[in-house]
Design an enzyme around this catalytic site. Structure first.
Site, mmCIF file in Angstrom:
data_model
loop_
_atom_site.group_PDB
_atom_site.id
_atom_site.type_symbol
_atom_site.label_atom_id
_atom_site.label_comp_id
_atom_site.label_asym_id
_atom_site.label_seq_id
_atom_site.Cartn_x
_atom_site.Cartn_y
_atom_site.Cartn_z
ATOM 1 N N GLY A 119 34.220 34.777 31.191
ATOM 2 C CA GLY A 119 35.561 34.858 31.749
ATOM 3 C C GLY A 119 36.534 35.431 30.744
ATOM 4 O O GLY A 119 36.195 36.284 29.925
ATOM 5 N N GLY A 139 39.637 34.631 27.802
ATOM 6 C CA GLY A 139 40.154 33.637 26.873
ATOM 7 C C GLY A 139 39.512 33.761 25.511
ATOM 8 O O GLY A 139 38.696 34.648 25.256
ATOM 9 N N GLY A 140 39.864 32.836 24.618
ATOM 10 C CA GLY A 140 39.414 32.904 23.246
ATOM 11 C C GLY A 140 37.913 32.836 23.095
ATOM 12 O O GLY A 140 37.300 33.669 22.413
ATOM 13 N N GLU A 166 31.954 37.064 38.090
ATOM 14 C CA GLU A 166 33.023 37.057 39.083
ATOM 15 C C GLU A 166 34.188 37.890 38.583
ATOM 16 O O GLU A 166 34.771 38.674 39.304
ATOM 17 C CB GLU A 166 33.475 35.626 39.395
ATOM 18 C CG GLU A 166 33.945 34.822 38.205
ATOM 19 C CD GLU A 166 34.269 33.382 38.572
ATOM 20 O OE1 GLU A 166 33.630 32.846 39.491
ATOM 21 O OE2 GLU A 166 35.152 32.794 37.924
ATOM 22 N N GLY A 200 34.463 29.450 39.723
ATOM 23 C CA GLY A 200 33.063 29.827 39.825
ATOM 24 C C GLY A 200 32.151 29.115 38.857
ATOM 25 O O GLY A 200 30.964 29.455 38.756
ATOM 26 N N LYS A 255 44.829 17.942 20.842
ATOM 27 C CA LYS A 255 46.043 17.348 20.284
ATOM 28 C C LYS A 255 45.985 17.281 18.755
ATOM 29 O O LYS A 255 46.094 16.233 18.130
ATOM 30 C CB LYS A 255 46.291 15.948 20.879
ATOM 31 C CG LYS A 255 46.569 15.973 22.375
ATOM 32 C CD LYS A 255 46.922 14.589 22.901
ATOM 33 C CE LYS A 255 47.244 14.644 24.393
ATOM 34 N NZ LYS A 255 47.572 13.309 24.952
#
Length: 432
Positions: free
Chosen positions: A216, A218-219, A239, A337, A362
């Site tokens: 997908g 992102g990092g 996808e 997906g 956090k």
């Protein structure tokens, strides 16, 4: 011979006139991400006071049109099939609704009438000489919705790339067209952190030459793509078609030659990224766009040998249950997906399903590998489907392992400062 240009001119109108076709009680479908119709969404927003009980259904909105208003939900309400930045707050406040789903099943649910469709509004590329528009960056569930809809309004955008595959809409099936040159939404490539780089390296080590990949945005996905630069003859069945894939293609890493399903082709259902990506997919015969019930069908995914799927989680418990869409009771996204490709990878000969997760959240104060899931956590990938869990501290291979083996492996890849506590909890529960 049909004069498609004449038909086009008869259906061409301004956005304000086009949205007059929308009636109260309509269920409307918008495509995913870059396929959303920006101009039509605003025009519809502007007349929402005239309407009652209209619902807009969509996965992953990128913009915030004026109808996303808690004060006018009795006029137009958003129903999310996957939450995005513009809709996340509204859902958690209660004025946006959501429908749980597997991504690949959305066209099936539409065809069966489980998800009723009265109208579709979508961004498309300009019409060709035969009267066909391309659904451009978002085929997904849109083609199925168009086949069911009473009203189809297309936003013809000269900036929309023309993609090839099973994604064509003919002018004869359209109620109205509007023209625009609005910029297609782009995503900036995020920087890769040290943690993400470590996770990416672990995953890439386990992806063999000739594998077919799904990643997908992102990092971590970018880190995986960077770490794959030394591999050979990779293929793509995904996808989301991303910039990282383009980089690997330009470096000769992705050739799609060794794919056992749709060899020679990138197979995807939506495109989202930079302008470079949109230029790459434009009229590119190497890119085959298909509806999501084809790309994400676990049976089709499993037809690829060595299918390696990379997804992410927010929290994982010691049984391997992956929470990927909620932070406690706070809803962040949706199933998307992840489950589709997890099941598909398990079906694949030599397939591997990776769930990436940083060991802490956090600022290092909270472990993301937990003894018990936080209250409200929604399991996206079940303990029965999970394969590999990867943190910056290593890899836990869980598929086929018993509960004791799973707990020990997961504790070993947790952040060191939480391992003693996790071990104590696991022993107390009888897991080890």
């Amino acid at each position: 011979m049909v004069n498609v240009e004449k038909i086009y001119s008869q259906k061409l109108m301004n956005p304000e006139k086009a949205v007059e076709l929308i009636e109260s009680n309509f269920q409307i479908v918008f495509p995913t991400g870059a396929g959303e119709p920006a101009v039509l969404a605003e025009a519809l927003s502007n007349r929402r006071s005239e309407l009652k009980n209209v619902v807009i259904n969509q996965i992953l909105p990128l913009r915030s049109p004026a109808y996303l208003d808690p004060n006018t939900t009795e006029n137009i309400r958003h129903n999310a099939w996957f939450l995005g930045g513009p809709t996340r707050k509204g859902f958690n406040e209660g004025w946006i609704t959501a429908t749980p789903n597997y991504f690949y099943e959305l066209p099936i649910l539409i065809e069966r009438g489980n998800l009723p469709v009265d109208a579709v509004m979508a961004t498309v590329s300009p019409m060709d000489e035969h009267g066909y528009f391309s659904l451009s960056c978002a085929v997904d569930y849109t083609l199925a919705a168009i086949k069911q809809a009473k009203v189809v309004i297309l936003e013809v955008n000269k900036n929309a790339p023309r993609t090839l595959g099973n994604n064509a809409v003919h002018i004869s099936d359209v109620s109205a067209v509007v023209e625009t040159d609005t910029a297609i939404p782009t995503l900036k490539i995020p920087p890769i952190s040290e943690v993400e780089e470590n996770i990416g390296n672990y995953i890439a080590e386990l992806i063999p030459d000739g594998a077919t990949i799904q990643v997908g945005f992102g990092g971590v996905p970018n880190a995986v793509c960077k770490a794959l630069e030394h591999k050979k003859d990779l293929g793509v069945h995904t996808e989301m078609v991303t910039d990282g894939m383009v980089d690997l293609y330009e470096k000769g890493v992705i050739t799609n030659k060794k794919k056992s399903f749709h060899p020679g082709k990138f197979l995807g259902t939506f495109v989202l990224g930079t302008q470079k990506l949109y230029d790459f997919v434009n009229n590119n015969p190497a890119i085959e766009m298909q509806p999501v019930n084809y790309t994400n069908d676990p049976v089709n995914i499993g037809k690829n040998d060595n299918l390696c799927a990379v997804n992410a989680a927010i929290e994982v418990d010691l049984l391997g249950q992956c929470v990927s869409e909620t932070i406690g009771n706070f809803y962040w996204s949706g199933t998307g997906g992840q489950a589709d490709f997890g099941h598909g990878a398990n079906r694949s000969k030599g397939g591997k399903g990776f769930i990436s997760i940083s060991s802490t959240a956090k600022n290092g104060t909270v472990s993301r590998i937990v003894s018990n899931l936080n209250k409200g956590g929604v399991v996206t990938t079940s303990k029965n489907s999970v394969d590999y869990i990867v943190t910056e501290y290593g890899v836990a291979h869980l598929r086929g392992k018993n509960t004791s083996e799973r707990a020990k492996q997961l504790i070993a890849i947790a952040h060191p400062k939480f391992r003693e506590e996790l071990t104590f909890d696991a022993a107390k529960r009888g897991l080890i």
